[in-house]
Design a protein around this motif. Structure first.
Motif, PDB file in Angstrom:
ATOM      1  N   SER A  84       0.907  -1.221  -0.031  1.00 19.32           N
ATOM      2  CA  SER A  84      -0.025   0.098   0.036  1.00 19.32           C
ATOM      3  C   SER A  84       0.925   1.312  -0.002  1.00 19.32           C
ATOM      4  O   SER A  84       0.313   2.178  -0.486  1.00 19.32           O
ATOM      5  CB  SER A  84      -1.026   0.033   1.099  1.00 19.32           C
ATOM      6  OG  SER A  84      -0.235   0.314   2.176  1.00 19.32           O
ATOM      7  N   VAL A 156      -5.982   3.654   0.241  1.00 15.64           N
ATOM      8  CA  VAL A 156      -5.160   2.507   0.116  1.00 15.64           C
ATOM      9  C   VAL A 156      -4.148   2.355   1.363  1.00 15.64           C
ATOM     10  O   VAL A 156      -3.903   1.359   1.804  1.00 15.64           O
ATOM     11  CB  VAL A 156      -4.468   2.669  -1.360  1.00 15.64           C
ATOM     12  CG1 VAL A 156      -3.048   1.491  -1.343  1.00 15.64           C
ATOM     13  CG2 VAL A 156      -5.200   2.392  -2.708  1.00 15.64           C
ATOM     14  N   TYR A 157      -3.530   3.589   1.483  1.00 18.90           N
ATOM     15  CA  TYR A 157      -2.402   3.599   2.426  1.00 18.90           C
ATOM     16  C   TYR A 157      -3.150   3.170   3.942  1.00 18.90           C
ATOM     17  O   TYR A 157      -2.516   2.808   4.982  1.00 18.90           O
ATOM     18  CB  TYR A 157      -1.610   4.768   2.576  1.00 18.90           C
ATOM     19  CG  TYR A 157      -0.377   4.920   3.389  1.00 18.90           C
ATOM     20  CD1 TYR A 157       0.487   3.658   3.050  1.00 18.90           C
ATOM     21  CD2 TYR A 157      -0.286   5.641   4.496  1.00 18.90           C
ATOM     22  CE1 TYR A 157       1.845   3.641   3.851  1.00 18.90           C
ATOM     23  CE2 TYR A 157       0.838   5.512   5.390  1.00 18.90           C
ATOM     24  CZ  TYR A 157       1.878   4.582   4.949  1.00 18.90           C
ATOM     25  OH  TYR A 157       2.975   4.294   5.925  1.00 18.90           O
TER      26      TYR A 157
END
Length: 305
Positions: A84, A156-157
């Motif tokens: 990620s 995502v992160y």
């Protein structure tokens, strides 16, 4: 407990915070044309290979089926986090990913409360909320002045940060059961080996392996740096300090890393500090100081008792 032991432990974590801060900029130096999943798989594979000689010397290669399953789950969490990070860096800056990483301790508290409940966890909530609020203000700065970070990159992160937050409490839970007695060397080797396998197999199906032809010597250098200094070294420093100083003090150094990241951005990036950044950095500093004082009181109480 000797004062010198505490000083060395804190110095180790200061170096840990510097390496963590530098890792985000280093990750951004790797070519964005290369598949991020392939990059992460290679990074974890390098880490495992570095620890392989130590594992063989210790003769700690015997593993049960339950142990392998536990390492596989932990390896998957590592794969989610590092994958990620590389993916998010395609759409946002290293500053944003670095400051968002400071939310991991707050997430970890939630997982700890479920997996490894402890009455002392309550003492960390308020200081971590202060530091987390400061991190959020730093994240809101965006890639350019007045621009918010990419929602896709944050999502995502964010998933990767949740995976990293779950990693430590789950490791502690598994080490009391299926992974009982496992030291930091075999834990690192097997977790990263499984993480690398997951990612490289995925690349085989997704076609990401084709971008390996774009890997340059410069990219290889940065991958080796990330593998040795940003992963192996930080893991070793963390375990070196965690048995000497209070856990809350160890966790607080994640917040110190965001101050280093912000300073890198101001001085090396020649960026003028924005009011939002100054407020965020101040809150992070206050939260970290409160965590350190809380840990110090806990240690003094333990020694006196």
């Amino acid at each position: 407990m000797k004062t010198t032991g505490f000083a060395i432990a804190h110095a180790s974590m200061l170096l840990w915070a510097l390496l963590i801060a530098a890792s985000f900029s280093a990750a951004a130096q790797v070519s964005q044309a290369i598949d991020p999943i392939l990059l992460t798989g290679l990074r974890l594979l390098f880490c495992a290979l570095v620890f392989l000689p130590l594992l063989l010397l210790k003769g700690d290669t015997v593993m049960t089926t339950r142990g392998l399953l536990g390492h596989a789950v932990l390896g998957l969490l590592l794969a989610l986090y590092f994958g990620s990070l590389f993916e998010a860096l395609r759409y946002t800056s290293a500053v944003n990913t670095g400051t968002m990483f400071t939310l991991v301790p707050l997430m970890t508290l939630g997982f700890e409360a479920v997996l490894t409940p402890d009455s002392r966890l309550k003492q960390r909530i308020v200081p971590m909320l202060l530091a987390a609020a400061g991190a959020v203000l730093l994240i809101m700065k965006g890639t350019d002045p007045g621009e918010l970070p990419s929602p896709y990159a944050l999502t995502v992160y964010g998933i990767g940060c949740l995976a990293m937050a779950l990693y430590a409490p789950l490791s502690q839970r598994l080490k009391a059961n299926s992974l009982k007695g496992r030291g930091p060397v075999p834990m690192t080797f097997w977790n990263m080996l499984f993480g690398a396998q997951f990612l490289l197999v995925f690349c085989g199906f997704s076609g990401g392996w084709r971008s390996a032809s774009l890997l340059t010597l410069k990219d290889f250098y940065w991958l080796m740096y990330l593998a040795v200094f940003a992963t192996l070294a930080t893991f070793w420093l963390l375990h070196r300090a965690i048995g000497v100083i209070a856990p809350s003090s160890v966790i607080s150094y994640i917040y110190l890393s965001t101050l280093f990241i912000t300073l890198f951005h101001w001085f090396w990036g020649r960026q003028m500090p924005l009011p939002l950044e100054l407020a965020g950095a101040g809150l992070v500093g206050i939260g970290m100081f409160a965590l350190l004082m809380s840990s110090r009181r806990a240690v003094l109480a333990m020694v006196q008792s």
